[in-house]
Enzyme design. Structure first.
Site, PDB file in Angstrom:
ATOM      1  N   SER A   1       0.852  -1.195   0.000  1.00 52.68           N
ATOM      2  CA  SER A   1       0.000   0.000   0.000  1.00 52.68           C
ATOM      3  C   SER A   1       0.882   1.237   0.000  1.00 52.68           C
ATOM      4  CB  SER A   1      -0.880   0.027   1.257  1.00 52.68           C
ATOM      5  OG  SER A   1      -1.439   1.315   1.446  1.00 52.68           O
TER       6      SER A   1
ATOM      7  N   TYR B   1      -2.365  -0.724  10.427  1.00 50.07           N
ATOM      8  CA  TYR B   1      -2.454  -1.173   9.021  1.00 50.07           C
ATOM      9  C   TYR B   1      -1.195  -0.772   8.242  1.00 50.07           C
ATOM     10  CZ  TYR B   1      -4.116  -1.077   4.124  1.00 50.07           C
ATOM     11  OH  TYR B   1      -4.259  -1.228   2.765  1.00 50.07           O
TER      12      TYR B   1
HETATM   13  P1  NAD Z   1     -11.604  -5.754  -0.514  1.00 49.05           P
HETATM   14  O1  NAD Z   1     -12.419  -5.527   0.686  1.00 49.05           O
HETATM   15  O2  NAD Z   1     -12.275  -5.976  -1.798  1.00 49.05           O
HETATM   16  O3  NAD Z   1     -10.605  -6.965  -0.289  1.00 49.05           O
HETATM   17  C1  NAD Z   1     -10.126  -7.377   0.949  1.00 49.05           C
HETATM   18  C2  NAD Z   1     -10.178  -8.885   0.902  1.00 49.05           C
HETATM   19  O4  NAD Z   1      -9.490  -9.426   2.023  1.00 49.05           O
HETATM   20  C3  NAD Z   1     -11.590  -9.429   0.924  1.00 49.05           C
HETATM   21  O5  NAD Z   1     -11.716 -10.283  -0.169  1.00 49.05           O
HETATM   22  C4  NAD Z   1     -11.678 -10.225   2.202  1.00 49.05           C
HETATM   23  O6  NAD Z   1     -12.435 -11.411   2.101  1.00 49.05           O
HETATM   24  C5  NAD Z   1     -10.230 -10.560   2.438  1.00 49.05           C
HETATM   25  N1  NAD Z   1      -9.948 -10.794   3.843  1.00 49.05           N
HETATM   26  C6  NAD Z   1      -9.976  -9.901   4.860  1.00 49.05           C
HETATM   27  N2  NAD Z   1      -9.673 -10.512   6.017  1.00 49.05           N
HETATM   28  C7  NAD Z   1      -9.419 -11.802   5.702  1.00 49.05           C
HETATM   29  C8  NAD Z   1      -9.044 -12.933   6.469  1.00 49.05           C
HETATM   30  N3  NAD Z   1      -8.808 -12.862   7.786  1.00 49.05           N
HETATM   31  N4  NAD Z   1      -8.898 -14.125   5.829  1.00 49.05           N
HETATM   32  C9  NAD Z   1      -9.126 -14.225   4.499  1.00 49.05           C
HETATM   33  N5  NAD Z   1      -9.448 -13.190   3.728  1.00 49.05           N
HETATM   34  C10 NAD Z   1      -9.609 -11.986   4.332  1.00 49.05           C
HETATM   35  O7  NAD Z   1     -10.610  -4.505  -0.601  1.00 49.05           O
HETATM   36  P2  NAD Z   1      -9.369  -4.196  -1.575  1.00 49.05           P
HETATM   37  O8  NAD Z   1      -9.162  -2.745  -1.446  1.00 49.05           O
HETATM   38  O9  NAD Z   1      -9.528  -4.795  -2.905  1.00 49.05           O
HETATM   39  O10 NAD Z   1      -8.155  -4.882  -0.806  1.00 49.05           O
HETATM   40  C11 NAD Z   1      -7.207  -5.709  -1.472  1.00 49.05           C
HETATM   41  C12 NAD Z   1      -5.820  -5.314  -1.059  1.00 49.05           C
HETATM   42  O11 NAD Z   1      -5.520  -4.006  -1.529  1.00 49.05           O
HETATM   43  C13 NAD Z   1      -5.581  -5.278   0.458  1.00 49.05           C
HETATM   44  O12 NAD Z   1      -4.319  -5.845   0.720  1.00 49.05           O
HETATM   45  C14 NAD Z   1      -5.543  -3.795   0.772  1.00 49.05           C
HETATM   46  O13 NAD Z   1      -4.783  -3.513   1.917  1.00 49.05           O
HETATM   47  C15 NAD Z   1      -4.885  -3.285  -0.495  1.00 49.05           C
HETATM   48  N6  NAD Z   1      -5.016  -1.844  -0.710  1.00 49.05           N
HETATM   49  C16 NAD Z   1      -6.233  -1.289  -0.956  1.00 49.05           C
HETATM   50  C17 NAD Z   1      -6.316   0.073  -1.152  1.00 49.05           C
HETATM   51  C18 NAD Z   1      -7.633   0.744  -1.425  1.00 49.05           C
HETATM   52  O14 NAD Z   1      -7.696   1.990  -1.463  1.00 49.05           O
HETATM   53  N7  NAD Z   1      -8.704   0.004  -1.676  1.00 49.05           N
HETATM   54  C19 NAD Z   1      -5.166   0.879  -1.105  1.00 49.05           C
HETATM   55  C20 NAD Z   1      -3.944   0.278  -0.846  1.00 49.05           C
HETATM   56  C21 NAD Z   1      -3.877  -1.100  -0.660  1.00 49.05           C
END
Ligand code: NAD
Length: 300
Positions: free
Chosen positions: A192, A205
């Site tokens: 991130s 986080y």
């Molecule tokens: P999202 O909510 O679609 O995805 C998060 C996923 O993590 C979900 O599918 C959920 O089922 C899974 N998850 C959470 N806890 C879990 C657990 N204990 N066991 C198994 N699965 C679990 O959101 P996203 O934004 O697509 O997130 C995907 C990645 O992108 C993450 O690593 C997040 O930190 C990263 N990210 C997102 C952003 C943003 O702005 N959306 C920015 C930087 C990084």
């Protein structure tokens, strides 16, 4: 005019219009649900041209049911891979991702459970190899976040849970996958932008994401002799269920507008980087992080 200079044909799809603001919305659960978001995140870019880059490969993607993980699942299927997705409990989103992958002509298995549990990670890898025959690509993408204004507000339970999901889970899943990964395999971790520039309300986080970056670098060195490459992607703001489930309703309306491109990204704008890092196209890249963040220049 040479062939390369031909103007685009009229039936070439147009790039999607990217939203720059959002209706107020909040979800009282985490992980959030993609199915109830407005607008639905963009997961499948009509202008992406697949080239069979992952023909015959098998990928295991944690957090593959929604957001960035769904877009990776879809683009991998478009490139010819079968896909296993891990998710915590969002069955409806997982079934929709399965449908979208199968629509591209590839197989998809859905595996619900907690990546913070090493026994579950082992079970998920065994199930993937049993049902899809092998494992070529591991995408460690699952994570959670719980914003707090002060460090005192972070309970031991929150701290432990965030680290368990976001970094212990990556260790557990990678350990379980190792016996099946061979020369030419790829591991891709989702970091991130917060790992690089910090985030005052996401102390725990952002610390886990810093750990993801360091782990990516160290594991890449550790596995170099085996011919397994390890890289990461560091997204900036992306419109996914993580956002309405961890922001107040009014906050969501301007989400992402503070980056140089003045809007948040969509999951389908992250996904091509995960194709690049999974293929021979990135054969000389190891231990690196791709920054897809709307133009924020960060030191890393
Ligand atoms: P999202 O909510 O679609 O995805 C998060 C996923 O993590 C979900 O599918 C959920 O089922 C899974 N998850 C959470 N806890 C879990 C657990 N204990 N066991 C198994 N699965 C679990 O959101 P996203 O934004 O697509 O997130 C995907 C990645 O992108 C993450 O690593 C997040 O930190 C990263 N990210 C997102 C952003 C943003 O702005 N959306 C920015 C930087 C990084």
């Amino acid at each position: 005019m040479t062939q390369q200079q031909q103007p685009p044909s009229s039936n070439q799809p147009l790039p999607p219009v990217r939203p720059t603001s959002f209706p107020p919305q909040h979800q009282d659960r985490q992980p959030g649900l993609q199915a109830v978001m407005n607008p639905i995140p963009q997961s499948d870019s009509p202008v992406y041209r697949p080239a069979g880059k992952l023909e015959g490969k098998v990928a295991l993607i944690s957090g593959g049911d929604s957001g960035i993980g769904r877009a990776i699942s879809i683009i991998y299927a478009k490139e010819g891979a079968d896909v296993a997705i891990i998710y915590l409990n969002e069955d409806e989103d997982a079934q929709e991702t399965k449908r979208l992958v199968e629509e591209k002509g590839r197989r998809c298995i859905t595996i619900a459970g907690d990546v913070g549990d090493p026994a579950f990670c082992l079970k998920a890898v065994v199930q993937t190899v049993k049902q899809l025959s092998k494992l070529d690509i591991l995408v460690n993408n699952a994570a959670e976040q719980h914003p707090q204004k002060t460090i005192e507000q972070i309970t031991p339970a929150q701290l432990e849970r965030t680290f368990k999901t976001n970094i212990f889970g990556i260790f557990y899943l990678t350990q379980a996958a190792m016996p099946h990964l061979h020369k030419g395999a790829a591991i891709i971790n989702t970091a991130s932008v917060t790992a690089y520039r910090g985030s005052p309300n996401l102390l725990d986080y952002s610390a886990t994401k810093g750990a993801v970056v360091s782990f990516t670098r160290s594991l890449s060195m550790n596995l170099a002799d085996k011919g397994i490459r390890v890289n990461a992607v560091a997204p900036g703001p992306v419109w996914t269920p993580l956002i309405p489930s961890t922001s107040d309703a009014p906050q969501v309306t301007t989400f992402g507008s503070d980056v140089p491109l003045k809007r948040c990204g969509q999951p389908d704008e992250m996904a091509p980087a995960y194709v690049y890092l999974a293929t021979e196209d990135s054969s000389y890249m190891n231990g690196q992080v791709l920054h897809i963040n709307g133009g924020e220049i960060i030191n890393g």
